[in-house]
Design an enzyme around this catalytic site. Structure first.
Site, mmCIF file in Angstrom:
data_model
loop_
_atom_site.group_PDB
_atom_site.id
_atom_site.type_symbol
_atom_site.label_atom_id
_atom_site.label_comp_id
_atom_site.label_asym_id
_atom_site.label_seq_id
_atom_site.Cartn_x
_atom_site.Cartn_y
_atom_site.Cartn_z
ATOM 1 N N GLY A 1 0.588 -0.863 -0.244
ATOM 2 C CA GLY A 1 -0.257 0.236 -0.007
ATOM 3 C C GLY A 1 0.677 1.494 0.203
ATOM 4 O O GLY A 1 2.341 0.960 0.834
ATOM 5 N N GLN B 1 3.478 10.438 1.207
ATOM 6 C CA GLN B 1 4.271 9.037 1.403
ATOM 7 C C GLN B 1 4.817 9.804 0.025
ATOM 8 O O GLN B 1 6.193 10.157 0.260
ATOM 9 C CB GLN B 1 3.610 7.994 1.195
ATOM 10 C CG GLN B 1 3.695 7.462 2.487
ATOM 11 C CD GLN B 1 3.313 6.530 2.823
ATOM 12 O OE1 GLN B 1 2.326 5.816 2.538
ATOM 13 N NE2 GLN B 1 4.659 5.526 3.138
ATOM 14 N N CYS C 1 5.962 0.145 7.586
ATOM 15 C CA CYS C 1 5.309 1.208 6.465
ATOM 16 C C CYS C 1 6.072 1.192 5.720
ATOM 17 O O CYS C 1 7.505 1.375 6.062
ATOM 18 C CB CYS C 1 5.118 1.737 7.220
ATOM 19 S SG CYS C 1 4.747 3.777 6.843
ATOM 20 N N LEU C 2 6.497 1.989 4.795
ATOM 21 C CA LEU C 2 7.015 2.203 3.549
ATOM 22 C C LEU C 2 8.493 3.557 4.250
ATOM 23 O O LEU C 2 9.257 4.104 3.556
ATOM 24 C CB LEU C 2 7.329 1.957 2.270
ATOM 25 C CG LEU C 2 6.663 1.138 1.577
ATOM 26 C CD1 LEU C 2 6.018 1.216 -0.362
ATOM 27 C CD2 LEU C 2 7.994 -0.429 1.230
ATOM 28 N N HIS D 1 -4.479 0.781 7.656
ATOM 29 C CA HIS D 1 -3.202 1.957 7.575
ATOM 30 C C HIS D 1 -2.795 3.127 6.939
ATOM 31 O O HIS D 1 -2.829 4.357 6.858
ATOM 32 C CB HIS D 1 -2.022 0.925 7.223
ATOM 33 C CG HIS D 1 -0.801 1.025 6.934
ATOM 34 N ND1 HIS D 1 0.512 0.631 7.830
ATOM 35 C CD2 HIS D 1 -0.284 2.496 6.907
ATOM 36 C CE1 HIS D 1 1.680 1.149 7.310
ATOM 37 N NE2 HIS D 1 1.447 1.922 6.219
ATOM 38 N N GLU D 2 -3.237 2.456 5.409
ATOM 39 C CA GLU D 2 -3.166 3.697 4.276
ATOM 40 C C GLU D 2 -4.173 4.808 4.693
ATOM 41 O O GLU D 2 -3.928 5.980 4.647
ATOM 42 C CB GLU D 2 -3.221 3.425 2.995
ATOM 43 C CG GLU D 2 -2.051 1.777 2.340
ATOM 44 C CD GLU D 2 -1.017 2.481 3.205
ATOM 45 O OE1 GLU D 2 -0.592 3.547 2.465
ATOM 46 O OE2 GLU D 2 -0.347 1.335 2.755
ATOM 47 N N HIS E 1 -2.473 7.388 7.337
ATOM 48 C CA HIS E 1 -1.596 8.054 6.476
ATOM 49 C C HIS E 1 -2.391 9.604 5.875
ATOM 50 O O HIS E 1 -1.224 10.232 6.047
ATOM 51 C CB HIS E 1 -1.055 7.994 5.209
ATOM 52 C CG HIS E 1 0.247 6.644 5.321
ATOM 53 N ND1 HIS E 1 1.467 7.115 6.369
ATOM 54 C CD2 HIS E 1 0.144 5.454 5.525
ATOM 55 C CE1 HIS E 1 1.947 5.637 6.485
ATOM 56 N NE2 HIS E 1 1.401 4.859 6.007
#
Ligand code: NI
Length: 148
Positions: free
Chosen positions: A46, A51, A88-89, A130-131, A134
């Site tokens: 994701g 991000q 997480c990226l 999670h997304e 963000h």
């Protein structure tokens, strides 16, 4: 298409509340392609627009069932609890056990501009939560002290 730079934890954009997306334009369609390419290149499941430095309510997800593109996503129902490892990226190398709802119902606008809903279970439910976090400026580690 292009691989975009993924911002890391200390970048203040990750802490902003992202803006609602109005009309879906060519600019957004190009952005979606670039975000998908960036996510796949980083082996993520994701990626949220903040991000990559764009504070818009847009996320892309692929948990192995094909790409999902969600504008203005909103959790309208959640059920159950599930604790699992999450990463997480934007926080490379960091993995923590996080409690999330086991199932979520999410409404959003798709790439064609249509309002749709999706039921998420398991990993998809986790990725959706999670997304969407963000877009509120929330990182997964914020859930550590509250719930673990
Ligand atoms: Ni993340």
């Amino acid at each position: 298409m292009a691989i975009l730079k993924i911002l890391t934890q200390e970048n203040p954009i990750l802490r902003q509340k992202a803006k609602e997306v109005g009309k879906i334009t060519k600019r957004q369609r190009i952005l979606v392609k670039d975000m998908l390419e960036t996510m796949y290149n980083a082996n993520g499941v994701g990626l949220a627009a903040p991000q990559i430095g764009i504070s818009d309510r847009l996320v892309v997800i692929d948990v192995g069932e094909g790409p999902l593109i969600l504008f203005n996503p909103q959790i309208t129902r959640s059920e159950g609890l599930n604790k699992d490892v999450e990463g997480c990226l934007s926080l490379p190398g960091r993995n923590e056990y996080i409690i999330r709802a086991e199932k979520v119902l999410v409404s959003y606008i798709d790439l064609a501009g249509k309002k749709v809903t999706i039921n998420g279970n398991g990993l998809l439910a986790r990725a959706l939560q999670h997304e969407i976090d963000h877009l509120e400026g929330i990182l997964f580690i914020d859930h550590l002290t509250k719930e673990n």
